[in-house]
Design an enzyme around this catalytic site. Structure first.
Site, short mmCIF file in Angstrom:
data_model
loop_
_atom_site.label_atom_id
_atom_site.label_comp_id
_atom_site.label_asym_id
_atom_site.label_seq_id
_atom_site.Cartn_x
_atom_site.Cartn_y
_atom_site.Cartn_z
CG ASP A 56 5.50 5.24 8.13
OD1 ASP A 56 6.49 5.74 8.71
OD2 ASP A 56 4.70 5.92 7.47
CB ILE A 57 9.96 4.48 11.79
CG1 ILE A 57 10.47 4.45 13.23
CG2 ILE A 57 10.27 5.80 11.08
CD1 ILE A 57 11.97 4.37 13.36
CG ASN A 65 21.59 15.93 8.55
OD1 ASN A 65 21.71 16.80 9.41
ND2 ASN A 65 20.68 16.02 7.59
N GLY A 101 15.28 10.22 3.63
CA GLY A 101 15.07 8.93 4.28
C GLY A 101 14.22 9.02 5.53
CB VAL A 102 14.64 7.31 8.85
CG1 VAL A 102 14.08 7.45 10.24
CG2 VAL A 102 14.55 5.87 8.37
CG ASP A 103 16.58 13.65 9.47
OD1 ASP A 103 15.89 13.90 10.47
OD2 ASP A 103 17.50 14.38 9.08
CB SER A 153 24.64 4.08 9.32
OG SER A 153 24.90 5.22 10.10
N GLY A 171 20.86 3.01 5.14
CA GLY A 171 20.20 3.54 3.95
C GLY A 171 21.19 4.31 3.09
CE1 TYR A 179 24.14 10.32 5.72
CE2 TYR A 179 24.61 9.74 8.00
CZ TYR A 179 24.30 10.68 7.04
OH TYR A 179 24.15 12.00 7.42
#
Length: 165
Positions: A9-10, A23, A31-33, A117, A119, A121
């Site tokens: 997990d980041i 974005n 997602g990550v964001d 990008s 995921g 994207y």
């Protein structure tokens, strides 16, 4: 600079800065964001709004505080949306190069990167991995460790193979 890979997990990485695949509006997302904004708390969004009222262009990077994350900073990069037709690989590699430049400005020595990008994207995973590793290797920086954080074991294996080449 050493390029490493971990599976996990980041938002749990003990590094100076966590790189966020954001974005262009920098107002949170999926997602990550979304995970970074949830784990770090509302102060990250507040800092995004204050520092980037117009958002950022694709391929660019900028930093905010990290809130409740174990890192000191979040370096937000805006990756190209392959699915929406943004297929210029230079925009993808710019995310990694610009993240390292921002890290150098901050004095950050350890960074945790997602696979930008790849995921929602839709950037093809193999090329996303090659772009990341090639760019991290080729970019002059004061960063000591660029840690690629793989969300699952198959991605971990692919990144580890690319690093070992």
């Amino acid at each position: 600079m050493e390029i490493t890979v971990v599976e996990g997990d980041i938002t749990q990485q003990q590094v100076d800065a966590i790189v966020n695949a954001a974005n262009r509006h920098l107002r949170g997302g999926g997602g990550v964001d979304g995970a970074i904004h949830r784990a770090g708390g509302p102060v990250i969004l507040e800092d995004c709004v204050r520092r980037f009222p117009e958002g950022m262009d694709t391929g660019e990077a900028g930093w905010t505080i990290a809130g409740e994350l174990p890192a000191r900073w979040v370096i937000h990069v805006v990756g190209p949306n392959f699915t929406a037709g943004q297929r210029d690989r230079n925009l993808l590699t710019s995310c990694y190069r610009r993240a390292l430049e921002v890290a150098d400005e901050l004095g950050a020595r350890t960074l945790a990167f997602p696979l930008v990008s790849a995921g929602v994207y839709g950037w093809p995973r193999e090329d996303a991995i090659r772009a990341a590793v090639e760019t991290l290797r080729a970019t002059p920086t004061e960063v000591d460790e660029a840690r690629m954080v793989a969300f699952n074991h198959s991605t971990y294996d692919q990144i580890a193979a690319a690093i070992s080449r």
